[in-house]
Design a protein around this motif. Structure first.
Motif, PDB file in Angstrom:
ATOM      1  N   LEU A  10      23.864  83.299  25.088  1.00 20.98           N
ATOM      2  CA  LEU A  10      23.099  84.038  26.079  1.00 20.98           C
ATOM      3  C   LEU A  10      23.545  85.486  26.102  1.00 20.98           C
ATOM      4  CD1 LEU A  10      23.020  81.560  29.100  1.00 20.98           C
ATOM      5  CD2 LEU A  10      21.193  82.045  27.490  1.00 20.98           C
ATOM      6  N   LEU A  18      16.665  83.321  33.859  1.00 23.35           N
ATOM      7  CA  LEU A  18      17.551  82.175  33.704  1.00 23.35           C
ATOM      8  C   LEU A  18      17.483  81.270  34.922  1.00 23.35           C
ATOM      9  CD1 LEU A  18      20.792  83.908  32.337  1.00 23.35           C
ATOM     10  CD2 LEU A  18      18.890  82.931  31.030  1.00 23.35           C
ATOM     11  N   GLU A  39      24.891  70.434  27.252  1.00 18.18           N
ATOM     12  CA  GLU A  39      25.095  71.281  26.067  1.00 18.18           C
ATOM     13  C   GLU A  39      23.952  71.173  25.069  1.00 18.18           C
ATOM     14  OE1 GLU A  39      28.949  70.171  24.649  1.00 18.18           O
ATOM     15  OE2 GLU A  39      29.980  71.679  25.865  1.00 18.18           O
ATOM     16  N   VAL A  41      20.874  71.709  25.723  1.00 15.14           N
ATOM     17  CA  VAL A  41      19.876  72.747  25.993  1.00 15.14           C
ATOM     18  C   VAL A  41      20.463  73.988  26.668  1.00 15.14           C
ATOM     19  CG1 VAL A  41      18.040  71.023  26.227  1.00 15.14           C
ATOM     20  CG2 VAL A  41      19.255  71.797  28.257  1.00 15.14           C
ATOM     21  N   CYS A  42      21.710  73.930  27.101  1.00 14.86           N
ATOM     22  CA  CYS A  42      22.322  75.053  27.811  1.00 14.86           C
ATOM     23  C   CYS A  42      23.427  75.666  26.956  1.00 14.86           C
ATOM     24  CB  CYS A  42      22.931  74.591  29.141  1.00 14.86           C
ATOM     25  SG  CYS A  42      21.748  73.855  30.284  1.00 14.86           S
ATOM     26  N   THR A  43      23.427  76.985  26.872  1.00 17.24           N
ATOM     27  CA  THR A  43      24.484  77.656  26.122  1.00 17.24           C
ATOM     28  C   THR A  43      25.785  77.665  26.907  1.00 17.24           C
ATOM     29  OG1 THR A  43      22.819  79.047  25.099  1.00 17.24           O
ATOM     30  CG2 THR A  43      25.089  79.767  24.901  1.00 17.24           C
ATOM     31  N   ARG A  62      20.494  78.139  31.468  1.00 14.30           N
ATOM     32  CA  ARG A  62      19.534  78.175  30.355  1.00 14.30           C
ATOM     33  C   ARG A  62      18.377  79.076  30.739  1.00 14.30           C
ATOM     34  NH1 ARG A  62      15.817  72.681  30.792  1.00 14.30           N
ATOM     35  NH2 ARG A  62      15.171  73.034  32.952  1.00 14.30           N
ATOM     36  N   GLU A  63      17.499  79.371  29.781  1.00 16.61           N
ATOM     37  CA  GLU A  63      16.263  80.054  30.094  1.00 16.61           C
ATOM     38  C   GLU A  63      15.372  79.113  30.889  1.00 16.61           C
ATOM     39  OE1 GLU A  63      14.305  82.089  26.924  1.00 16.61           O
ATOM     40  OE2 GLU A  63      16.176  82.542  25.885  1.00 16.61           O
TER      41      GLU A  63
END
Length: 305
Positions: A10, A18, A39, A41-43, A62-63
Motif C-alpha cells: 500500500l 481504503l 492476508e 486480500v489485505c496488504t 485494503r482498497e
C-alpha cells in the motif's frame, strides 16, 4: 498487547480509498488462521488482544471492496479450521495517512523501569546511555512493553539481575521481549518458547533485529511437555508471562525444573488472582520474594530455597 504484520504493497503518499475490515472476539488459537485469511486480500494485517476478555481482534487494511468474495471464503475456511462460529465482518472507512499515523503513534518509544528502553524500528536508533535498548518492529509488536504484565516482568528482572543467573527460560515468549531483556542485561543465552508458531517466528525475527540471534533459541513447544524445554534445565531464572490458570496448572513442572535458589517471574495475572497463583506454587516449595503491581496487573517473583 498487539501484534501486526505490515507489507509494502500500500502506498501512503496519496489518500487512497481504503477500508479496515476486522473480526473480534477470537480465541487465541484462531488468530493464525484469521491472520492468513486477511492476508489473502489485505496488504497490512494486525491482531490485537482485547482486555479483560482475553480475546483477540484481527484486522486488515485494503482498497475498499476489493476481493470481497475471496475474503469471505478465506474467513469461512479460517472459522472451520479453528472450530468456531464465523464472526461477523466489521468495516470502517480508513484514510491512508490516518491509518499510518495511528500505527506509528500506537507504538512509541517507551522507558520501562530504570534500565530498559523499548524502541520501535520506525524511530531512529540513536545512541542511548544508561539503558538497554530493546528494538522491536512496530509491525511485530506482540509483547511490546506497553502492557502492565510485561512492565512488571522487566522491573522484576532488574531486581534479580545481581544474582547473574546462567540458565534462563522465557516460557510463553510472544515477541521475545523478556528474553531480549535478559540477554541485554545478563549477556546470557536464553531459550524462548511458545505454543504458537507465529510467536516463535516473531521472537526469532526480533532476536535478529537486536543482533543477538546467537544468544536466543526460539522453539515451538507446548510448555513443559517438550523435552527440548526440560533438557537444558534446571533453570536459574524462568519467565512465565501467561495467564493465572495455566500458571497454576504448571506449578508442579515449573518447580521441578527450577534450580535450587532459582527465581521464577510469573505474570499475566490480575491482582485478584495473585493469591491463587501464589498458593499453587507455595505447595511446590516456592516462596514469595517480591510482588510488583502495575495498575490492575501483578507480577510475582518466587524463589526456590
Amino acid at each position: 498487547m498487539r501484534a501486526s504484520a505490515a507489507g509494502p504493497g500500500l502506498s501512503f503518499r496519496h489518500a487512497l480509498p481504503l477500508e479496515t475490515v476486522a473480526v473480534e472476539g477470537l480465541p487465541e488459537h484462531a488468530v493464525p488462521a484469521f491472520e492468513a485469511a486477511f492476508e489473502t486480500v489485505c496488504t497490512t494485517v494486525g491482531y490485537f488482544r482485547e482486555e479483560p476478555a482475553e480475546t483477540w481482534r484481527v484486522e486488515g487494511v485494503r482498497e475498499q471492496g476489493a476481493d470481497d468474495e475471496e475474503l469471505a471464503g478465506a474467513l469461512a475456511l479460517a472459522a472451520l479450521v479453528s472450530g468456531i462460529e464465523a464472526p461477523p465482518l466489521l468495516r470502517t472507512d480508513t484514510e491512508a495517512e490516518g491509518w499510518l499515523a495511528r500505527t506509528v503513534t500506537a507504538f512509541p518509544e517507551q522507558p520501562v523501569g530504570r534500565r530498559f528502553l523499548v524502541r520501535p524500528t520506525h524511530l531512529p536508533d540513536t545512541t542511548t546511555y544508561g539503558r538497554h535498548v530493546l528494538r522491536l518492529d512496530a509491525g511485530l509488536a506482540f509483547g511490546s512493553g506497553e502492557h502492565a504484565s510485561t512492565q512488571g516482568c522487566l522491573r522484576a528482572l532488574e531486581a534479580v539481575a545481581h544474582r547473574r543467573p546462567r540458565r534462563i527460560l522465557d516460557l510463553g515468549s510472544g515477541s521475545g521481549i523478556l528474553a531480549l531483556a535478559a540477554i541485554g542485561l545478563l549477556k546470557r543465552r536464553v531459550i524462548a518458547t511458545d505454543i504458537e508458531p507465529w510467536s516463535v517466528r516473531i521472537c526469532a525475527e526480533n532476536a535478529r533485529l537486536n543482533a543477538v540471534p546467537h544468544l536466543m533459541r526460539a522453539i515451538l513447544a507446548d510448555g513443559w511437555r517438550n523435552p527440548d524445554v526440560r533438557a537444558p534445565g534446571p533453570y536459574d531464572l524462568i519467565f512465565a508471562n501467561i495467564l493465572a490458570r495455566p500458571l497454576c496448572a504448571m506449578a508442579k513442572h515449573l518447580a521441578a525444573n527450577l534450580a535450587p535458589d532459582g527465581t521464577a517471574i510469573l505474570a499475566g495475572l490480575l491482582g485478584s488472582q495473585a493469591r491463587m497463583v501464589l498458593a499453587a506454587h507455595r505447595r511446590r516449595g516456592l516462596v514469595l520474594e517480591r510482588r510488583i503491581d502495575v495498575g490492575a496487573w501483578t507480577t510475582l517473583v518466587l524463589r526456590r530455597r
